[in-house]
Design an enzyme around this catalytic site. Structure first.
Site, PDB file in Angstrom:
ATOM      1  CG  ASP A 172      -0.195  -0.040   2.531  1.00 51.81           C
ATOM      2  OD1 ASP A 172       1.020   0.214   2.561  1.00 51.81           O
ATOM      3  OD2 ASP A 172      -0.840  -0.333   3.555  1.00 51.81           O
ATOM      4  CE1 TYR A 264       9.203   0.561   4.947  1.00 49.54           C
ATOM      5  CE2 TYR A 264       7.527   1.360   3.433  1.00 49.54           C
ATOM      6  CZ  TYR A 264       7.876   0.796   4.644  1.00 49.54           C
ATOM      7  OH  TYR A 264       6.915   0.471   5.559  1.00 49.54           O
TER       8      TYR A 264
HETATM    9  P1  NAD Z   1      -0.681  -8.382  13.532  1.00 48.51           P
HETATM   10  O1  NAD Z   1       0.358  -9.111  14.276  1.00 48.51           O
HETATM   11  O2  NAD Z   1      -1.506  -7.369  14.198  1.00 48.51           O
HETATM   12  O3  NAD Z   1      -1.681  -9.423  12.872  1.00 48.51           O
HETATM   13  C1  NAD Z   1      -1.287 -10.493  12.167  1.00 48.51           C
HETATM   14  C2  NAD Z   1      -2.207 -11.656  12.487  1.00 48.51           C
HETATM   15  O4  NAD Z   1      -1.675 -12.772  11.781  1.00 48.51           O
HETATM   16  C3  NAD Z   1      -2.246 -12.024  13.965  1.00 48.51           C
HETATM   17  O5  NAD Z   1      -3.563 -12.066  14.405  1.00 48.51           O
HETATM   18  C4  NAD Z   1      -1.587 -13.397  14.001  1.00 48.51           C
HETATM   19  O6  NAD Z   1      -2.142 -14.256  14.963  1.00 48.51           O
HETATM   20  C5  NAD Z   1      -1.859 -13.899  12.598  1.00 48.51           C
HETATM   21  N1  NAD Z   1      -0.974 -14.969  12.160  1.00 48.51           N
HETATM   22  C6  NAD Z   1       0.342 -15.107  12.353  1.00 48.51           C
HETATM   23  N2  NAD Z   1       0.776 -16.236  11.775  1.00 48.51           N
HETATM   24  C7  NAD Z   1      -0.296 -16.807  11.186  1.00 48.51           C
HETATM   25  C8  NAD Z   1      -0.490 -18.005  10.434  1.00 48.51           C
HETATM   26  N3  NAD Z   1       0.523 -18.820  10.152  1.00 48.51           N
HETATM   27  N4  NAD Z   1      -1.720 -18.293   9.997  1.00 48.51           N
HETATM   28  C9  NAD Z   1      -2.762 -17.472  10.263  1.00 48.51           C
HETATM   29  N5  NAD Z   1      -2.637 -16.343  10.981  1.00 48.51           N
HETATM   30  C10 NAD Z   1      -1.421 -16.009  11.433  1.00 48.51           C
HETATM   31  O7  NAD Z   1       0.062  -7.763  12.265  1.00 48.51           O
HETATM   32  P2  NAD Z   1      -0.367  -6.472  11.457  1.00 48.51           P
HETATM   33  O8  NAD Z   1       0.430  -5.339  11.959  1.00 48.51           O
HETATM   34  O9  NAD Z   1      -1.827  -6.371  11.393  1.00 48.51           O
HETATM   35  O10 NAD Z   1       0.201  -6.817  10.013  1.00 48.51           O
HETATM   36  C11 NAD Z   1      -0.256  -7.925   9.281  1.00 48.51           C
HETATM   37  C12 NAD Z   1       0.610  -8.115   8.075  1.00 48.51           C
HETATM   38  O11 NAD Z   1       0.320  -7.146   7.075  1.00 48.51           O
HETATM   39  C13 NAD Z   1       2.107  -7.967   8.339  1.00 48.51           C
HETATM   40  O12 NAD Z   1       2.815  -8.904   7.561  1.00 48.51           O
HETATM   41  C14 NAD Z   1       2.407  -6.573   7.862  1.00 48.51           C
HETATM   42  O13 NAD Z   1       3.749  -6.384   7.568  1.00 48.51           O
HETATM   43  C15 NAD Z   1       1.544  -6.576   6.644  1.00 48.51           C
HETATM   44  N6  NAD Z   1       1.291  -5.283   6.034  1.00 48.51           N
HETATM   45  C16 NAD Z   1       1.680  -5.161   4.755  1.00 48.51           C
HETATM   46  C17 NAD Z   1       1.470  -4.008   4.078  1.00 48.51           C
HETATM   47  C18 NAD Z   1       1.980  -3.897   2.680  1.00 48.51           C
HETATM   48  O14 NAD Z   1       2.142  -2.824   2.175  1.00 48.51           O
HETATM   49  N7  NAD Z   1       2.286  -5.015   2.012  1.00 48.51           N
HETATM   50  C19 NAD Z   1       0.837  -2.938   4.698  1.00 48.51           C
HETATM   51  C20 NAD Z   1       0.440  -3.091   6.020  1.00 48.51           C
HETATM   52  C21 NAD Z   1       0.656  -4.280   6.678  1.00 48.51           C
HETATM   53  C1  G6P Z   2       3.288   0.755   5.059  1.00 50.58           C
HETATM   54  C2  G6P Z   2       4.007  -0.283   4.248  1.00 50.58           C
HETATM   55  C3  G6P Z   2       3.836  -1.631   4.860  1.00 50.58           C
HETATM   56  C4  G6P Z   2       4.276  -1.640   6.288  1.00 50.58           C
HETATM   57  C5  G6P Z   2       3.571  -0.567   7.057  1.00 50.58           C
HETATM   58  C6  G6P Z   2       4.291  -0.498   8.396  1.00 50.58           C
HETATM   59  O1  G6P Z   2       1.927   0.565   4.979  1.00 50.58           O
HETATM   60  O2  G6P Z   2       3.583  -0.334   2.922  1.00 50.58           O
HETATM   61  O3  G6P Z   2       4.535  -2.573   4.115  1.00 50.58           O
HETATM   62  O4  G6P Z   2       3.998  -2.882   6.893  1.00 50.58           O
HETATM   63  O5  G6P Z   2       3.689   0.678   6.412  1.00 50.58           O
HETATM   64  O6  G6P Z   2       3.768   0.398   9.201  1.00 50.58           O
HETATM   65  P1  G6P Z   2       4.021   0.429  10.757  1.00 50.58           P
HETATM   66  O7  G6P Z   2       3.116   1.550  11.107  1.00 50.58           O
HETATM   67  O8  G6P Z   2       3.633  -0.922  11.269  1.00 50.58           O
HETATM   68  O9  G6P Z   2       5.470   0.721  10.968  1.00 50.58           O
HETATM   69 MN    MN Z   3       4.434  -2.227   1.940  1.00 56.38          MN
END
Ligand code: NAD
Ligand code: G6P
Ligand code: MN
Length: 445
Positions: A172, A264
């Site tokens: 995102d 980043y």
């Molecule tokens: P979080 O820890 O709050 O939530 C993640 C959830 O995943 C938890 O409830 C955990 O129990 C669950 N989980 C862990 N391992 C699992 C498995 N093997 N099977 C099923 N569930 C499992 O994390 P968050 O801060 O909400 O972030 C979630 C993910 O989204 C992270 O990988 C974060 O980096 C990613 N993210 C990516 C982007 C992006 O731009 N690609 C943006 C925002 C967040």
């Molecule tokens: C952005 C990025 C994600 C990352 C997030 C982290 O959304 O695209 O890849 O996981 O920021 O934010 P945080 O607030 O957890 O540092």
């Molecule tokens: Mn990202």
């Protein structure tokens, strides 16, 4: 119009409530039949599941079946979409990643440098196992994966599922940055079309085009953004560390000619400065655990104790943020063949002519019912090519280390990372990370 079934894997993620809200707000163009939340932590997910029940009861005109489960059969069968957002080891392990890296004088960050490397070796096995489990139960659903570090995860999913064009890795950040550009220009993001190339969390905007007139706003944006601007986009970006990240863009724009950098890139182009900014005893993981994560779950608890959402301070907002908007828009494009353009992480396949065809790049793609189709970029200048190839070699060696269980590949990966470089440091780091990640990482020999 068909009504869709969606499973959110990582149902307990702090991002799930906003995604549910966005799905609710899009009933007319992306109608839902069933929503399933799947997580390995039943208690954490239950709050989100109960919130989902209230939300769809109060805000959806049609009945929606809401399920929250830790059972894969219940979760994955007969799905149209799987949205994946897991964090292997949760924020506690992110804290370890960041603090161990800083202890060795290296950048400690969720997806970049040694932190991202450690997270990659936890995330890849977890995501790959989950995708296998989904495919055993549902051959054709779209799998939209947000789980980080997306660049490394994408390299792994490409290798393990080479023919599966229905796995799409996404981020995102570019659209979050575009929201900022739109605010600066007094326009809506939907009026703008990006030209962009790079790897995930490692790319550059080359043009920001007006969708109606074709005008390129990039030169104007570069001039304006040479000085930090105060614009309101999302609550998350009001937090001091995100504010500082957005402001640092100005430094990068001043220091380099042409293009506009992904936020980043600050970690790779100014690693020393970024380490100096960090508090080794209180990192971003601590900020998130004490801040956004706590706030999200406290809000859910308050909603559940009220037993309703409408008419409370927690009433559903029309806009629940770009993270939610992006994945719902992408799913809608895949479902309804809108052929809109999205930045996704996809195989290069000659789109960037002077980069390896196998590389997973982040580029604009046309998206419809047949999947994502990357648009031609041409050749890129030497500086970016050099940076990207170095970073890609690091990412690729990290996936090799996982596939082969190789200590040597892991060490070489770390040394190639611009935020590590020194072999002695990489070795000490790797040894500490191996110890901290026992049970999550493959065994490295
Ligand atoms: P979080 O820890 O709050 O939530 C993640 C959830 O995943 C938890 O409830 C955990 O129990 C669950 N989980 C862990 N391992 C699992 C498995 N093997 N099977 C099923 N569930 C499992 O994390 P968050 O801060 O909400 O972030 C979630 C993910 O989204 C992270 O990988 C974060 O980096 C990613 N993210 C990516 C982007 C992006 O731009 N690609 C943006 C925002 C967040
Ligand atoms: C952005 C990025 C994600 C990352 C997030 C982290 O959304 O695209 O890849 O996981 O920021 O934010 P945080 O607030 O957890 O540092
Ligand atoms: Mn990202």
């Amino acid at each position: 119009m068909k009504n869709y079934s969606i499973c959110i894997v990582g149902g307990g993620s702090r991002y799930t409530p906003d995604i549910l809200g966005m799905i609710c707000n899009n009933e007319s163009r992306f109608p839902l039949k069933k929503i399933v939340l799947y997580d390995i932590e039943a208690e954490r997910q239950e709050k989100v599941g109960k919130y989902a029940e209230l939300l769809f009861k109060e805000y959806y005109s049609q009945p929606v079946e809401v399920v929250y489960t830790t059972d894969m059969d219940e979760a994955f069968k007969e799905m149209d979409f799987v949205f994946m957002q897991i964090r292997a080891g949760r924020l506690k392990m992110r804290e370890q990643d960041e603090k161990i890296a800083l202890k060795h004088g290296c950048l400690g960050q969720e997806t970049c440098g040694a932190g991202g490397f450690a997270y990659g070796l936890r995330s890849v096995p977890a995501v790959v196992d989950l995708i296998r489990a989904v495919r055993e139960r549902c051959e054709t659903c779209w799998i939209l994966n947000y789980s980080n570090p997306a660049a490394i995860v994408a390299e792994a999913t490409k290798r393990v599922f080479p023919k599966d064009h229905r796995i799409i890795n996404i981020c995102d950040m570019p659209i979050a940055i575009m929201d900022m550009y739109a605010a600066v220009l007094g326009k809506a993001r939907r009026d703008l079309e990006p030209k962009y190339f790079g790897l995930n969390h490692f790319g550059w905007f080359t043009h920001i085009l007006d969708k109606n007139t074709g005008e390129d706003y990039l030169p104007q944006l570069r001039e304006i953004l040479k000085t930090p601007v105060e614009v309101k986009t999302e609550a998350l970006f009001e937090e001091p560390s995100w504010k500082s990240t957005f402001h640092f863009m100005s430094q990068m724009i001043q220091d380099y000619d042409e293009y506009l950098p992904n936020t980043y890139l600050q970690y790779y182009l100014y690693p020393k400065k970024m380490v100096e900014k960090e508090n080794p005893n209180y990192t971003r993981a601590n900020e998130v655990m004490d801040g956004n994560e706590k706030e999200t779950y406290t809000r859910l608890e308050q909603i559940l104790s009220l037993g309703k959402i409408k008419g409370t301070p927690y009433a559903l907002q029309a806009d629940t943020g770009c993270h939610a908007e992006y994945i719902v828009d992408l799913a809608t494009a895949l479902a309804s063949n809108t052929n809109e353009i999205f930045l996704t992480i996809t195989k290069n396949n000659g789109i960037i002519e002077n980069l390896d065809s196998e590389m997973m790049v982040e580029v604009p793609c046309r998206v419809g019912t047949n999947g994502v189709e990357p648009l031609a970029i041409g050749t890129i200048p030497k500086f970016y090519k050099g940076l990207i190839e170095g970073q890609h070699a690091y990412e690729s060696l990290t996936v090799d280390a996982w596939e082969e269980g190789s200590y040597m590949k892991a060490l070489k990966a770390l040394v190639l990372n611009r935020t590590v470089v020194n072999t002695d440091v990489a070795k000490a780091l790797l040894n500490d990370l191996i110890e901290a990640n026992e049970g999550y990482w493959p065994e490295l020999k």
